[in-house]
Design a protein around this motif. Sequence first.
Motif, mmCIF file in Angstrom:
data_model
loop_
_atom_site.group_PDB
_atom_site.id
_atom_site.type_symbol
_atom_site.label_atom_id
_atom_site.label_comp_id
_atom_site.label_asym_id
_atom_site.label_seq_id
_atom_site.Cartn_x
_atom_site.Cartn_y
_atom_site.Cartn_z
ATOM 1 N N ASN A 148 0.460 -1.392 -0.124
ATOM 2 C CA ASN A 148 -0.524 -0.484 0.122
ATOM 3 C C ASN A 148 1.138 0.893 -0.185
ATOM 4 O O ASN A 148 0.362 2.710 0.910
ATOM 5 C CB ASN A 148 -1.088 -0.152 1.162
ATOM 6 C CG ASN A 148 -2.010 -0.935 0.783
ATOM 7 O OD1 ASN A 148 -2.164 -1.479 0.079
ATOM 8 N ND2 ASN A 148 -2.384 -0.950 1.911
ATOM 9 N N GLY A 149 1.917 1.103 -0.198
ATOM 10 C CA GLY A 149 2.642 2.242 -1.541
ATOM 11 C C GLY A 149 3.936 1.946 0.385
ATOM 12 O O GLY A 149 4.569 3.261 0.691
ATOM 13 N N VAL A 150 3.533 1.677 1.275
ATOM 14 C CA VAL A 150 4.578 1.696 2.264
ATOM 15 C C VAL A 150 6.023 0.757 2.511
ATOM 16 O O VAL A 150 5.694 -0.528 2.176
ATOM 17 C CB VAL A 150 3.900 1.212 3.589
ATOM 18 C CG1 VAL A 150 4.756 2.115 4.840
ATOM 19 C CG2 VAL A 150 3.027 2.168 3.882
ATOM 20 N N LEU A 151 6.891 1.494 2.569
ATOM 21 C CA LEU A 151 8.291 0.315 2.378
ATOM 22 C C LEU A 151 8.362 -0.620 3.757
ATOM 23 O O LEU A 151 7.920 -0.209 4.584
ATOM 24 C CB LEU A 151 9.677 1.259 2.571
ATOM 25 C CG LEU A 151 10.794 0.677 2.585
ATOM 26 C CD1 LEU A 151 11.402 1.872 1.707
ATOM 27 C CD2 LEU A 151 10.959 0.304 3.609
ATOM 28 N N LYS A 152 8.366 -1.411 3.389
ATOM 29 C CA LYS A 152 8.192 -3.167 4.580
ATOM 30 C C LYS A 152 10.092 -4.110 4.069
ATOM 31 O O LYS A 152 10.660 -3.644 5.104
ATOM 32 C CB LYS A 152 7.261 -3.838 3.762
ATOM 33 C CG LYS A 152 5.652 -3.552 3.825
ATOM 34 C CD LYS A 152 5.297 -2.808 5.225
ATOM 35 C CE LYS A 152 5.098 -3.900 6.224
ATOM 36 N NZ LYS A 152 4.779 -3.990 7.162
ATOM 37 N N ALA A 153 10.175 -3.892 3.602
ATOM 38 C CA ALA A 153 12.024 -4.470 3.606
ATOM 39 C C ALA A 153 12.916 -3.897 2.147
ATOM 40 O O ALA A 153 12.650 -3.766 1.201
ATOM 41 C CB ALA A 153 11.601 -5.237 3.473
ATOM 42 N N ASP A 193 10.209 -4.068 -16.828
ATOM 43 C CA ASP A 193 11.467 -4.381 -16.520
ATOM 44 C C ASP A 193 12.622 -3.534 -16.670
ATOM 45 O O ASP A 193 13.632 -2.931 -17.193
ATOM 46 C CB ASP A 193 11.983 -5.289 -18.179
ATOM 47 C CG ASP A 193 11.823 -4.493 -19.403
ATOM 48 O OD1 ASP A 193 12.009 -3.381 -19.434
ATOM 49 O OD2 ASP A 193 12.147 -4.621 -20.744
ATOM 50 N N VAL A 194 12.032 -2.059 -16.178
ATOM 51 C CA VAL A 194 12.605 -1.365 -15.479
ATOM 52 C C VAL A 194 12.735 -0.937 -13.714
ATOM 53 O O VAL A 194 11.179 -1.694 -13.505
ATOM 54 C CB VAL A 194 12.672 -0.045 -16.206
ATOM 55 C CG1 VAL A 194 12.858 0.130 -17.545
ATOM 56 C CG2 VAL A 194 10.849 0.547 -16.239
ATOM 57 N N ALA A 195 13.345 -0.275 -13.709
ATOM 58 C CA ALA A 195 13.084 0.190 -11.742
ATOM 59 C C ALA A 195 11.681 1.119 -11.829
ATOM 60 O O ALA A 195 12.545 2.460 -12.316
ATOM 61 C CB ALA A 195 14.093 0.166 -11.247
ATOM 62 N N LEU A 196 10.894 0.975 -11.385
ATOM 63 C CA LEU A 196 9.935 2.387 -11.331
ATOM 64 C C LEU A 196 10.161 2.689 -10.256
ATOM 65 O O LEU A 196 10.652 2.555 -9.286
ATOM 66 C CB LEU A 196 8.584 1.795 -10.980
ATOM 67 C CG LEU A 196 7.688 1.807 -12.009
ATOM 68 C CD1 LEU A 196 8.206 1.316 -13.703
ATOM 69 C CD2 LEU A 196 6.136 1.709 -12.453
ATOM 70 N N THR A 197 10.155 4.671 -10.044
ATOM 71 C CA THR A 197 9.962 5.594 -8.998
ATOM 72 C C THR A 197 8.931 5.075 -7.941
ATOM 73 O O THR A 197 8.174 4.643 -8.473
ATOM 74 C CB THR A 197 10.716 6.630 -8.910
ATOM 75 O OG1 THR A 197 9.303 7.552 -9.980
ATOM 76 C CG2 THR A 197 11.328 7.143 -10.582
ATOM 77 N N LEU A 198 9.525 5.525 -6.550
ATOM 78 C CA LEU A 198 8.038 5.477 -5.747
ATOM 79 C C LEU A 198 7.252 6.352 -6.624
ATOM 80 O O LEU A 198 5.542 5.906 -6.320
ATOM 81 C CB LEU A 198 8.489 5.819 -3.809
ATOM 82 C CG LEU A 198 7.289 5.642 -3.378
ATOM 83 C CD1 LEU A 198 6.739 4.188 -3.298
ATOM 84 C CD2 LEU A 198 8.220 6.296 -2.106
ATOM 85 N N SER A 199 7.346 7.322 -7.145
ATOM 86 C CA SER A 199 5.775 8.298 -7.534
ATOM 87 C C SER A 199 4.981 8.079 -8.420
ATOM 88 O O SER A 199 3.851 7.027 -8.924
ATOM 89 C CB SER A 199 6.379 9.884 -7.578
ATOM 90 O OG SER A 199 7.363 9.226 -8.878
ATOM 91 N N GLU A 200 6.229 7.416 -9.469
ATOM 92 C CA GLU A 200 5.462 5.957 -10.645
ATOM 93 C C GLU A 200 4.622 4.699 -9.708
ATOM 94 O O GLU A 200 3.748 4.469 -10.518
ATOM 95 C CB GLU A 200 6.638 5.768 -11.479
ATOM 96 C CG GLU A 200 6.944 7.164 -12.457
ATOM 97 C CD GLU A 200 8.222 5.895 -13.292
ATOM 98 O OE1 GLU A 200 8.343 6.210 -13.841
ATOM 99 O OE2 GLU A 200 8.658 5.049 -13.228
ATOM 100 N N LEU A 201 5.168 4.334 -9.038
ATOM 101 C CA LEU A 201 4.146 3.676 -8.462
ATOM 102 C C LEU A 201 2.995 3.920 -7.754
ATOM 103 O O LEU A 201 1.904 3.049 -7.632
ATOM 104 C CB LEU A 201 5.243 2.330 -7.763
ATOM 105 C CG LEU A 201 5.179 0.896 -7.234
ATOM 106 C CD1 LEU A 201 4.676 -0.110 -8.625
ATOM 107 C CD2 LEU A 201 6.204 0.367 -5.845
#
Length: 268
Positions: A148-153, A193-201
């Motif tokens: 839910n947008g919160v960093l867990k690990a 196959d790219v790493a999305l930014t948190l804002s994109e996610l």
Amino acid sequence: GSPNFCCSATSTLSPPASPPPPFPPVCSVDGGFTFTGDPSSYLNATARTPTLGEGFGFTLAAWVYRTRNGSAWDRLIDFGNGLEHADNILVTFRDGMRYHVQYQGGGAPASELMTGGNFPVSTWTHVGIVHARPNDTATLGTATIYWNGVLKASSSDVRFPLAVSRSGLFVGKSHWPADPMFTGQMQDLVVWDVALTLSELDAVRLGQGLPARAVPVIEMMRTWCGAAPPAAPPSSPSSPPSIPPSPPLSPFPPVCSVDGGFTFTGDP
């Protein structure tokens, strides 16, 4: 008489023009899926590229409604070529959630990231897994799990998935027959196959649209396409989904119709 340009060996007429290339694949709104726990109740995804693990990153996003309580080896995904291969990419619900990348055969060794605790039960949770590496040959990268947008690990030394073709892109099922099947529901599963930014996610999670810089390699169980209006998380059933679910999930608000592009030939 006048020269025969049609048949002259020195004719400069060009050959007929080739037909225009096809439009790129577009998203299909096929809706969520209910996983009953039956051995046949799973999905095998189709990728737009035969090889995962070639890019600078790996991102998975999905809405998940899991009805199994506690820690178990049931799968969100298990992408691989079988249980004794060196290439599986797993997301399991063991110890909360594990992102597990194999890089040698025989089931080991593997590199993984885990959240600890337990995954939320009988409630919709948005899962985001982002794995970034500094270049397309680096073997290690930073992996992060969000709920839910919160960093867990997060860890900076997780082995990056091998760049190989995988025939079994299982969703809700393990390549290991002893592991339990996933029970519950999923929707809007997308892999890049790219790493999305948190804002994109976050934009994906909130239904505000997919990033324009990268086409997903896998999209399935979609409830919207393109730039959808902001939406709340999926509506939970009034009671946890059973087999079959009762009642069904409420749909997202209506969105635009994906009718594809159009080729203009010049004909009146």
